[in-house]
Motif scaffolding. Structure first.
Motif, PDB file in Angstrom:
ATOM      1  N   LEU A   1       0.717  -1.228   0.055  1.00 24.56           N
ATOM      2  CA  LEU A   1      -0.065   0.156  -0.121  1.00 24.56           C
ATOM      3  C   LEU A   1       1.095   1.251   0.209  1.00 24.56           C
ATOM      4  O   LEU A   1       0.547   2.226  -0.422  1.00 24.56           O
ATOM      5  N   MET A   2       1.860   1.248   0.374  1.00 24.46           N
ATOM      6  CA  MET A   2       2.772   2.445   0.708  1.00 24.46           C
ATOM      7  C   MET A   2       4.287   2.225   0.438  1.00 24.46           C
ATOM      8  O   MET A   2       5.334   2.352   0.896  1.00 24.46           O
ATOM      9  N   PRO A   3       4.478   1.686  -1.137  1.00 27.68           N
ATOM     10  CA  PRO A   3       5.697   1.178  -1.143  1.00 27.68           C
ATOM     11  C   PRO A   3       6.759   2.171  -1.502  1.00 27.68           C
ATOM     12  O   PRO A   3       8.112   2.043  -1.288  1.00 27.68           O
ATOM     13  N   GLU A   4       6.479   3.716  -1.575  1.00 23.19           N
ATOM     14  CA  GLU A   4       7.396   4.573  -1.713  1.00 23.19           C
ATOM     15  C   GLU A   4       7.540   5.592  -0.422  1.00 23.19           C
ATOM     16  O   GLU A   4       8.409   6.283  -0.412  1.00 23.19           O
ATOM     17  N   THR A   5       6.963   4.882   0.756  1.00 16.97           N
ATOM     18  CA  THR A   5       7.103   5.491   1.772  1.00 16.97           C
ATOM     19  C   THR A   5       8.451   5.185   2.486  1.00 16.97           C
ATOM     20  O   THR A   5       8.910   4.157   2.740  1.00 16.97           O
ATOM     21  N   LYS A   6       9.235   6.113   2.800  1.00 15.44           N
ATOM     22  CA  LYS A   6      10.600   6.004   3.451  1.00 15.44           C
ATOM     23  C   LYS A   6      10.489   6.201   5.170  1.00 15.44           C
ATOM     24  O   LYS A   6      11.219   5.463   5.956  1.00 15.44           O
ATOM     25  N   GLN A   7       9.532   6.841   5.501  1.00 12.36           N
ATOM     26  CA  GLN A   7       9.478   7.123   6.943  1.00 12.36           C
ATOM     27  C   GLN A   7       7.789   6.859   7.259  1.00 12.36           C
ATOM     28  O   GLN A   7       7.021   7.444   6.820  1.00 12.36           O
ATOM     29  N   LEU A   8       7.762   5.945   8.304  1.00 12.40           N
ATOM     30  CA  LEU A   8       6.232   5.492   8.344  1.00 12.40           C
ATOM     31  C   LEU A   8       5.982   5.659  10.064  1.00 12.40           C
ATOM     32  O   LEU A   8       6.818   5.128  10.874  1.00 12.40           O
ATOM     33  N   ARG A   9       4.985   6.141  10.518  1.00 19.21           N
ATOM     34  CA  ARG A   9       4.237   6.056  11.956  1.00 19.21           C
ATOM     35  C   ARG A   9       3.122   5.148  12.126  1.00 19.21           C
ATOM     36  O   ARG A   9       2.335   5.193  11.406  1.00 19.21           O
ATOM     37  N   LEU A  10       3.652   4.183  12.850  1.00 17.84           N
ATOM     38  CA  LEU A  10       2.869   2.765  12.931  1.00 17.84           C
ATOM     39  C   LEU A  10       2.173   2.715  14.261  1.00 17.84           C
ATOM     40  O   LEU A  10       3.050   2.769  15.172  1.00 17.84           O
ATOM     41  N   PHE A  11       0.878   2.627  14.658  1.00 14.29           N
ATOM     42  CA  PHE A  11       0.243   2.480  15.895  1.00 14.29           C
ATOM     43  C   PHE A  11      -0.516   1.462  16.123  1.00 14.29           C
ATOM     44  O   PHE A  11      -1.210   0.900  15.098  1.00 14.29           O
ATOM     45  N   ASP A  12      -0.307   0.404  17.194  1.00 14.48           N
ATOM     46  CA  ASP A  12      -1.391  -0.494  17.499  1.00 14.48           C
ATOM     47  C   ASP A  12      -2.030  -0.135  18.732  1.00 14.48           C
ATOM     48  O   ASP A  12      -1.267  -0.072  19.760  1.00 14.48           O
ATOM     49  N   PRO A  13      -3.308   0.026  18.719  1.00 14.15           N
ATOM     50  CA  PRO A  13      -3.976   0.569  19.908  1.00 14.15           C
ATOM     51  C   PRO A  13      -4.262  -0.634  20.962  1.00 14.15           C
ATOM     52  O   PRO A  13      -4.816  -0.190  21.840  1.00 14.15           O
ATOM     53  N   ALA A  14      -3.997  -1.681  20.552  1.00 11.89           N
ATOM     54  CA  ALA A  14      -4.252  -2.946  21.329  1.00 11.89           C
ATOM     55  C   ALA A  14      -3.151  -3.881  21.417  1.00 11.89           C
ATOM     56  O   ALA A  14      -3.084  -4.848  20.912  1.00 11.89           O
ATOM     57  N   SER A  15      -2.057  -3.107  21.650  1.00  3.40           N
ATOM     58  CA  SER A  15      -0.582  -3.802  21.520  1.00  3.40           C
ATOM     59  C   SER A  15      -0.275  -4.983  22.238  1.00  3.40           C
ATOM     60  O   SER A  15       0.544  -5.695  21.830  1.00  3.40           O
ATOM     61  N   GLY A  16      -0.863  -5.012  23.474  1.00  2.00           N
ATOM     62  CA  GLY A  16      -0.410  -6.405  24.270  1.00  2.00           C
ATOM     63  C   GLY A  16       1.205  -6.524  24.517  1.00  2.00           C
ATOM     64  O   GLY A  16       1.470  -5.232  24.891  1.00  2.00           O
ATOM     65  N   ALA A  17       1.709  -7.536  24.226  1.00  2.00           N
ATOM     66  CA  ALA A  17       3.015  -7.683  24.366  1.00  2.00           C
ATOM     67  C   ALA A  17       3.989  -7.084  23.201  1.00  2.00           C
ATOM     68  O   ALA A  17       5.144  -7.173  23.047  1.00  2.00           O
ATOM     69  N   ALA A  18       3.112  -6.519  22.172  1.00  2.00           N
ATOM     70  CA  ALA A  18       3.539  -5.937  21.022  1.00  2.00           C
ATOM     71  C   ALA A  18       4.350  -6.656  19.883  1.00  2.00           C
ATOM     72  O   ALA A  18       5.028  -6.463  19.328  1.00  2.00           O
ATOM     73  N   ASN A  19       3.868  -8.079  20.238  1.00  2.00           N
ATOM     74  CA  ASN A  19       4.564  -9.236  18.926  1.00  2.00           C
ATOM     75  C   ASN A  19       4.075  -8.737  17.685  1.00  2.00           C
ATOM     76  O   ASN A  19       4.888  -8.888  16.790  1.00  2.00           O
ATOM     77  N   LEU A  20       2.850  -8.482  17.457  1.00  2.00           N
ATOM     78  CA  LEU A  20       2.395  -8.091  16.248  1.00  2.00           C
ATOM     79  C   LEU A  20       2.962  -6.756  15.561  1.00  2.00           C
ATOM     80  O   LEU A  20       3.318  -6.565  14.449  1.00  2.00           O
ATOM     81  N   LEU A  21       3.102  -5.557  16.619  1.00  2.06           N
ATOM     82  CA  LEU A  21       3.480  -4.470  16.114  1.00  2.06           C
ATOM     83  C   LEU A  21       5.136  -4.616  15.695  1.00  2.06           C
ATOM     84  O   LEU A  21       5.414  -4.040  14.591  1.00  2.06           O
ATOM     85  N   THR A  22       5.953  -5.316  16.692  1.00  7.03           N
ATOM     86  CA  THR A  22       7.399  -5.345  16.305  1.00  7.03           C
ATOM     87  C   THR A  22       7.469  -6.326  15.167  1.00  7.03           C
ATOM     88  O   THR A  22       8.265  -6.029  14.325  1.00  7.03           O
TER      89      THR A  22
END
Length: 327
Positions: free
Chosen positions: A110-131
């Motif tokens: 979806l964002m192939p040209e994006t060099k810098q990206l801010r990404l948020f997980d509002p239900a992050s738990g132990a952050a396995n999905l996010l990382t």
């Protein structure tokens, strides 16, 4: 010498289990102490040579030059899965890697040209999905996670530190206001069930007309609030999301605020029963130049063990991107 994930997990499990026994703490809390011990020079009062050797081996292997953030995440994930098997708490579950892989793949497309990206997980738990997603995306990613459970957020912090991944965490009820500027993309494995705080729920458009609101509906609305115009949202949703009560209101809300790009049903083999089955929902928030897809991508994802079928579905997704010219 290549990094041995199973050996590193065995060492981490040995260290965690010893802390669990000596400190009389649950496994997940003991895992927090174990991850901290790897990162500090403080000497732990370990009862036997085997555990001391495990800690020394972990420090050596996890800080080796050829060890990646992703290998470290996988080691921690194995320990999380073990700890959560014994947990009675409903929110203590780990999002499977195959799901994280698809989400990371989609964000990349979806964002192939994006060099810098801010990404948020509002239900992050132990952050396995996010990382897992951060490790996969080929951009400079700053991550944000919100989690109310104190054990899970401490695990998330130690995990991100050990992986050397940049994540800022909010320890709070994720459905209350966040000190966060809108982000480029959101990923979340939505918590399913009722939200008990009726007073807070009343501030949402997707509040229930009577009784408790659904947390999974409110998380979608909250996520939309913290996404930039034309940003992307990828959710793991229950399959009954669009057929349960209150779903008319949700569909109307989505129609007014976002384009539904894709709905990918996860393999039933991943779930204990059909009523627990889930899908990945991909949305784009409305923006001044956005438009709905010519055709929403609908697919039943195969078992990820089936290499041929997985290859075919990735080809189908690639073809969809080409026809939509969203790359």
């Amino acid at each position: 010498m290549s990094f041995d994930i199973e050996k590193a997990f065995s060492d981490l499990d040995q260290l965690t289990s010893t802390i669990e026994e000596t400190e009389n703490e649950p496994y997940l809390e003991s895992l927090i102490f174990a991850l901290r011990a790897i990162q500090t020079e403080e000497t732990l009062d370990l009862p036997d040579k085997k555990t001391a050797d495990s800690l020394a081996a972990l420090k050596e292997s996890l800080y080796s030059d050829d060890t990646t953030s992703e290998s470290i995440r996988k080691v921690i994930q194995l320990a999380l899965i073990k700890g959560m098997k014994g947990s009675t708490q409903h929110q203590h579950v780990v999002t499977p890697d195959s799901v994280a892989m698809f989400m990371g793949y989609f964000i990349q497309k979806l964002m192939p040209e994006t060099k810098q990206l801010r990404l948020f997980d509002p239900a992050s738990g132990a952050a396995n999905l996010l990382t897992a997603v951060i490790n996969q995306v080929e951009a400079d990613v700053t991550g944000y996670g919100s989690e109310i459970d104190p054990t899970l957020i401490q695990l998330a912090v130690e995990s991100a530190n050990l992986q050397e991944v940049e994540v800022e965490y909010f320890h709070q009820d994720s459905l209350t206001p966040l000190l966060l500027e809108p982000v480029d993309a959101i990923v979340a494995d939505l918590p399913v069930g009722y939200y008990p705080n009726d007073e807070q729920a009343a501030k949402f458009e997707l509040n229930a007309d009577e009784g408790h609101a659904y947390a999974h509906h409110l998380f979608i609305e909250q996520s939309m609030m913290y996404t930039k115009e034309a940003g992307y949202l990828l959710f793991v949703i229950p399959n009954f999301l669009f057929t349960s009560d209150q779903s008319d209101k949700l569909q109307k809300y989505l129609h007014n605020n976002a384009h539904i790009l894709a709905l990918l049903q996860l393999p039933l083999s991943m779930f204990s029963s059909e009523q627990h089955a889930k899908s990945i929902l991909v949305l784009q928030k409305h923006g001044k130049d956005t438009k709905p897809p010519k055709q929403t991508l609908m697919a039943q994802l195969p078992s990820f063990k089936d290499v041929n079928k997985t290859h075919n579905i990735l080809q189908k997704i690639d073809d969809w991107f080409k026809s939509e010219k969203r790359e």
